[in-house]
Design a protein around this motif. Structure first.
Motif, PDB file in Angstrom:
ATOM      1  N   MET A   1       0.945  -1.137   0.149  1.00 45.86           N
ATOM      2  CA  MET A   1       0.070   0.012  -0.124  1.00 45.86           C
ATOM      3  C   MET A   1       0.691   1.100  -0.093  1.00 45.86           C
ATOM      4  O   MET A   1       2.140   1.304   0.736  1.00 45.86           O
ATOM      5  N   GLN A   2       0.465   2.174  -0.811  1.00 44.90           N
ATOM      6  CA  GLN A   2       1.143   3.388  -0.928  1.00 44.90           C
ATOM      7  C   GLN A   2       1.083   4.124   0.365  1.00 44.90           C
ATOM      8  O   GLN A   2       0.149   4.273   1.237  1.00 44.90           O
ATOM      9  N   ASP A   3       2.291   4.697   0.832  1.00 45.08           N
ATOM     10  CA  ASP A   3       2.309   5.445   2.143  1.00 45.08           C
ATOM     11  C   ASP A   3       1.229   6.431   2.003  1.00 45.08           C
ATOM     12  O   ASP A   3       1.165   7.250   1.119  1.00 45.08           O
ATOM     13  N   VAL A   4       0.507   6.738   3.174  1.00 47.19           N
ATOM     14  CA  VAL A   4      -0.785   7.585   3.252  1.00 47.19           C
ATOM     15  C   VAL A   4      -0.408   9.194   2.885  1.00 47.19           C
ATOM     16  O   VAL A   4      -1.001   9.936   2.321  1.00 47.19           O
ATOM     17  N   LEU A   5       0.980   9.645   3.482  1.00 48.79           N
ATOM     18  CA  LEU A   5       1.453  10.880   3.297  1.00 48.79           C
ATOM     19  C   LEU A   5       1.742  10.904   1.810  1.00 48.79           C
ATOM     20  O   LEU A   5       1.527  12.384   1.164  1.00 48.79           O
ATOM     21  N   THR A   6       2.341   9.883   1.197  1.00 45.48           N
ATOM     22  CA  THR A   6       2.533  10.295  -0.198  1.00 45.48           C
ATOM     23  C   THR A   6       1.169  10.216  -0.870  1.00 45.48           C
ATOM     24  O   THR A   6       1.065  11.009  -1.972  1.00 45.48           O
ATOM     25  N   ARG A   7       0.091   9.393  -0.482  1.00 44.24           N
ATOM     26  CA  ARG A   7      -0.899   9.437  -1.486  1.00 44.24           C
ATOM     27  C   ARG A   7      -1.542  10.881  -1.143  1.00 44.24           C
ATOM     28  O   ARG A   7      -2.320  11.523  -2.163  1.00 44.24           O
ATOM     29  N   LEU A   8      -1.503  11.445  -0.172  1.00 41.73           N
ATOM     30  CA  LEU A   8      -2.018  12.915   0.252  1.00 41.73           C
ATOM     31  C   LEU A   8      -1.413  13.833  -0.560  1.00 41.73           C
ATOM     32  O   LEU A   8      -2.033  14.842  -1.209  1.00 41.73           O
ATOM     33  N   ALA A   9       0.072  13.749  -0.766  1.00 41.66           N
ATOM     34  CA  ALA A   9       0.588  14.744  -1.499  1.00 41.66           C
ATOM     35  C   ALA A   9       0.415  14.751  -3.056  1.00 41.66           C
ATOM     36  O   ALA A   9       0.734  15.764  -3.701  1.00 41.66           O
ATOM     37  N   ALA A  10      -0.263  13.599  -3.574  1.00 37.42           N
ATOM     38  CA  ALA A  10      -0.346  13.382  -4.864  1.00 37.42           C
ATOM     39  C   ALA A  10      -2.045  13.908  -5.026  1.00 37.42           C
ATOM     40  O   ALA A  10      -2.053  13.952  -6.445  1.00 37.42           O
ATOM     41  N   LEU A  11      -2.688  14.238  -3.920  1.00 33.92           N
ATOM     42  CA  LEU A  11      -3.812  14.806  -4.506  1.00 33.92           C
ATOM     43  C   LEU A  11      -3.791  15.985  -5.189  1.00 33.92           C
ATOM     44  O   LEU A  11      -3.001  17.000  -4.858  1.00 33.92           O
ATOM     45  N   ARG A  12      -4.596  16.532  -6.133  1.00 33.23           N
ATOM     46  CA  ARG A  12      -4.686  17.706  -6.951  1.00 33.23           C
ATOM     47  C   ARG A  12      -6.357  18.024  -6.631  1.00 33.23           C
ATOM     48  O   ARG A  12      -7.260  17.384  -7.136  1.00 33.23           O
ATOM     49  N   ARG A  13      -6.342  19.300  -6.000  1.00 32.35           N
ATOM     50  CA  ARG A  13      -7.714  19.655  -5.934  1.00 32.35           C
ATOM     51  C   ARG A  13      -7.815  21.152  -6.044  1.00 32.35           C
ATOM     52  O   ARG A  13      -6.554  22.009  -6.018  1.00 32.35           O
ATOM     53  N   PRO A  14      -8.906  21.722  -6.353  1.00 34.11           N
ATOM     54  CA  PRO A  14      -8.983  23.249  -6.458  1.00 34.11           C
ATOM     55  C   PRO A  14      -8.403  24.075  -5.632  1.00 34.11           C
ATOM     56  O   PRO A  14      -8.296  23.713  -4.396  1.00 34.11           O
ATOM     57  N   THR A  15      -7.816  25.197  -6.088  1.00 32.73           N
ATOM     58  CA  THR A  15      -6.966  26.146  -5.090  1.00 32.73           C
ATOM     59  C   THR A  15      -7.997  26.624  -3.887  1.00 32.73           C
ATOM     60  O   THR A  15      -7.718  26.885  -2.901  1.00 32.73           O
ATOM     61  N   LEU A  16      -9.175  26.990  -4.357  1.00 36.40           N
ATOM     62  CA  LEU A  16     -10.016  27.652  -3.463  1.00 36.40           C
ATOM     63  C   LEU A  16     -10.401  26.768  -2.332  1.00 36.40           C
ATOM     64  O   LEU A  16     -10.490  27.134  -1.213  1.00 36.40           O
ATOM     65  N   LEU A  17     -10.694  25.546  -2.796  1.00 35.30           N
ATOM     66  CA  LEU A  17     -10.847  24.432  -1.670  1.00 35.30           C
ATOM     67  C   LEU A  17      -9.708  24.402  -0.522  1.00 35.30           C
ATOM     68  O   LEU A  17     -10.077  24.203   0.516  1.00 35.30           O
ATOM     69  N   MET A  18      -8.520  24.189  -0.957  1.00 40.84           N
ATOM     70  CA  MET A  18      -7.382  23.977  -0.327  1.00 40.84           C
ATOM     71  C   MET A  18      -7.153  25.322   0.471  1.00 40.84           C
ATOM     72  O   MET A  18      -6.821  25.155   1.678  1.00 40.84           O
ATOM     73  N   GLN A  19      -7.405  26.439  -0.283  1.00 39.47           N
ATOM     74  CA  GLN A  19      -7.174  27.790   0.553  1.00 39.47           C
ATOM     75  C   GLN A  19      -8.185  27.778   1.864  1.00 39.47           C
ATOM     76  O   GLN A  19      -7.700  28.179   3.014  1.00 39.47           O
ATOM     77  N   ALA A  20      -9.316  27.389   1.641  1.00 33.34           N
ATOM     78  CA  ALA A  20     -10.301  27.540   2.624  1.00 33.34           C
ATOM     79  C   ALA A  20      -9.856  26.389   3.911  1.00 33.34           C
ATOM     80  O   ALA A  20     -10.179  26.684   5.265  1.00 33.34           O
TER      81      ALA A  20
END
Length: 105
Positions: A1-20
């Motif tokens: 299984m892929q390391d959970v933090l590596t998996r998290l780093a690979a997420l691509r989400r809208p800028t506004l969502l991440m800023q909020a």
């Protein structure tokens, strides 16, 4: 299984969502927020909680992309705040890797 933090780093989400989510992350309170997702009972550790939250967030993102009428941006931000909070806790609990001490005799 892929390391959970590596998996998290690979997420691509809208800028506004991440800023909020980043704005809300300093106010993250684990006990209150995780009860919304996992109910009553003992809370999982940060690694398990993060894996489960990433799965929940993935379902929400699928709804966002599909234009699902049941998609809630506020709920998505709430989930991302929990994801960021649990990731921070997980990184705090990981022991730093240190080089072995050299014998200077």
């Amino acid at each position: 299984m892929q390391d959970v933090l590596t998996r998290l780093a690979a997420l691509r989400r809208p800028t506004l969502l991440m800023q909020a989510a980043r704005i809300g992350a300093p106010e993250y309170r684990r006990d209150r927020r995780l009860r919304r997702y996992f109910g009553i009972g003992p809370l999982p550790g940060p690694a398990e909680a993060l894996v489960r939250l990433i799965e929940i967030e993935s379902w929400q993102d699928e709804g966002r992309r599909a234009g699902d009428a049941g998609y809630s941006p506020a709920r998505h931000v709430d989930t991302m705040i929990a994801v960021l909070g649990e990731a921070a806790l997980l990184m705090e609990t990981r022991a730093p890797v240190r080089a072995p001490a050299l014998d200077r005799s």
